[in-house]
Structures are given as C-alpha cells and as structure tokens.
Motif scaffolding. Structure first.
Motif, PDB file in Angstrom:
ATOM      1  N   ARG A  68      12.206   9.257  10.023  1.00  0.00           N
ATOM      2  CA  ARG A  68      11.109   8.323   9.813  1.00  0.00           C
ATOM      3  C   ARG A  68       9.790   9.039  10.049  1.00  0.00           C
ATOM      4  N   LEU A  69       8.978   9.064   9.037  1.00  0.00           N
ATOM      5  CA  LEU A  69       7.649   9.647   9.142  1.00  0.00           C
ATOM      6  C   LEU A  69       6.632   8.565   9.499  1.00  0.00           C
ATOM      7  N   SER A  70       5.628   8.966  10.261  1.00  0.00           N
ATOM      8  CA  SER A  70       4.540   8.052  10.618  1.00  0.00           C
ATOM      9  C   SER A  70       3.210   8.667  10.227  1.00  0.00           C
ATOM     10  N   CYS A  71       2.258   7.820   9.948  1.00  0.00           N
ATOM     11  CA  CYS A  71       0.907   8.270   9.600  1.00  0.00           C
ATOM     12  C   CYS A  71      -0.084   7.294  10.215  1.00  0.00           C
ATOM     13  N   ASP A  80     -11.987  -2.499   4.989  1.00  0.00           N
ATOM     14  CA  ASP A  80     -11.007  -3.540   5.296  1.00  0.00           C
ATOM     15  C   ASP A  80      -9.669  -3.312   4.633  1.00  0.00           C
ATOM     16  N   HIS A  81      -9.692  -2.734   3.431  1.00  0.00           N
ATOM     17  CA  HIS A  81      -8.463  -2.639   2.652  1.00  0.00           C
ATOM     18  C   HIS A  81      -8.275  -1.227   2.116  1.00  0.00           C
ATOM     19  N   TYR A  82      -7.047  -0.779   2.205  1.00  0.00           N
ATOM     20  CA  TYR A  82      -6.713   0.573   1.758  1.00  0.00           C
ATOM     21  C   TYR A  82      -5.462   0.555   0.893  1.00  0.00           C
ATOM     22  N   CYS A  83      -5.386   1.525   0.008  1.00  0.00           N
ATOM     23  CA  CYS A  83      -4.123   1.884  -0.634  1.00  0.00           C
ATOM     24  C   CYS A  83      -3.662   3.164   0.056  1.00  0.00           C
ATOM     25  N   MET A  84      -2.378   3.242   0.327  1.00  0.00           N
ATOM     26  CA  MET A  84      -1.855   4.429   1.000  1.00  0.00           C
ATOM     27  C   MET A  84      -0.581   4.892   0.324  1.00  0.00           C
ATOM     28  N   ALA A  85      -0.254   6.140   0.552  1.00  0.00           N
ATOM     29  CA  ALA A  85       0.930   6.698  -0.115  1.00  0.00           C
ATOM     30  C   ALA A  85       1.447   7.909   0.640  1.00  0.00           C
ATOM     31  N   LEU A 127       3.829  -0.638   6.164  1.00  0.00           N
ATOM     32  CA  LEU A 127       2.521  -0.500   6.794  1.00  0.00           C
ATOM     33  C   LEU A 127       2.377  -1.515   7.916  1.00  0.00           C
ATOM     34  N   ASP A 128       2.041  -1.043   9.093  1.00  0.00           N
ATOM     35  CA  ASP A 128       1.745  -1.908  10.221  1.00  0.00           C
ATOM     36  C   ASP A 128       0.224  -1.961  10.345  1.00  0.00           C
ATOM     37  N   ASN A 129      -0.368  -3.020   9.837  1.00  0.00           N
ATOM     38  CA  ASN A 129      -1.836  -3.105   9.815  1.00  0.00           C
ATOM     39  C   ASN A 129      -2.423  -3.172  11.223  1.00  0.00           C
ATOM     40  N   ALA A 130      -1.718  -3.819  12.125  1.00  0.00           N
ATOM     41  CA  ALA A 130      -2.224  -3.946  13.491  1.00  0.00           C
ATOM     42  C   ALA A 130      -2.361  -2.573  14.153  1.00  0.00           C
ATOM     43  N   LYS A 131      -1.467  -1.666  13.795  1.00  0.00           N
ATOM     44  CA  LYS A 131      -1.491  -0.323  14.365  1.00  0.00           C
ATOM     45  C   LYS A 131      -2.131   0.699  13.430  1.00  0.00           C
ATOM     46  N   SER A 132      -2.549   0.251  12.254  1.00  0.00           N
ATOM     47  CA  SER A 132      -3.106   1.161  11.238  1.00  0.00           C
ATOM     48  C   SER A 132      -2.165   2.336  11.004  1.00  0.00           C
TER      49      SER A 132
END
Length: 131
Positions: free
Chosen positions: A19-22, A30-35, A71-76
């Motif tokens: 499991r990778l984390s970022c 406020d809003h992001y796209c991530m990959a 994506l865990d938004n609370a933890k970014s």
C-alpha cells in the motif's frame, strides 16, 4: 506551493501486496485531482490510477481489478492498494496532484492519464516485484 510526498514502496514477491501513501501538504485549494504514475527503467512514465475531486476513479487496463486508489480528504492522503503484484509492476511510483481549476491546457481539459495535467509531483517511491 503544494507538496506531495510518497511512502510505502518496497520489495515483494509476485502475488504479494503493498500500500502506497501520498500526503499532500498545504491545501491551498479546495479541490484536487490526484493520480499515481509509475516509471520503469528505460520506459516512459505511465498513469496507473487517478481520482478526481468528486471521487471518481480511473485505472490503467493493466492494473484493473488488482489496484485500488482512494483518498482520505480529512488526512489529505492518497492511497494505492496494490494486490496480486507482478514483476511488470516494478518501477518508481509517483504521486501527482493538480487543483481542479487548473486541469486545463490548450483549450481543453486534460485526460486523467496525461502527465501534463498534473502540476505537483512527489520524488517517488520504489516498488520492486520479484518472480
């Protein structure tokens, strides 16, 4: 300046899991796209999985059914759960992010799997899968 930092890479045998984390710092927008992207030696960087600000996910055909992006938004924090790993999954894995409002170029919205879409990149974490 937004920063992203990956962790969780390592060496596993074929069939194993990682499991990778970022972690994304300084949430200026406020809003992001991530990959997640990956790059093997001598090859171009390729998209593995992406998630947009609405939570919609996309996957490369080669990893569908084996990898899960979340994506865990609370933890970014962005995750990539990788199961049933294969030797061809070996490579440097990069986390990428772009504020949703900036995912455009040349008069169009970039596709989730285009390198040019993303403004912020991590340093990468190595994944090695042995047979």
């Amino acid at each position: 300046q937004v920063q992203v930092e990956e962790s969780g890479g390592g060496s596993v045998q074929a069939g194993g899991s990682l499991r990778l984390s970022c972690v994304r710092s300084r949430a200026t927008y406020d809003h992001y796209c991530m990959a997640w992207f990956r790059q093997a030696p001598g090859k171009e960087r390729e998209a593995v999985a992406g998630i947009d600000s609405a939570g919609s996910t996309r996957y490369a055909e080669s990893v569908k059914g084996r990898f899960t992006i979340s994506l865990d938004n609370a933890k970014s924090t962005l995750y990539l759960r990788m199961n049933s790993l294969k030797p061809e999954d070996t490579g440097m894995y990069y986390c990428a992010a772009v504020p949703s409002r900036y995912q455009y170029g040349g008069g169009r919205r970039y596709s989730w799997n285009e390198v040019a879409k993303y403004k912020y990149w991590g340093q990468g974490t190595q994944v090695t899968v042995s047979s």
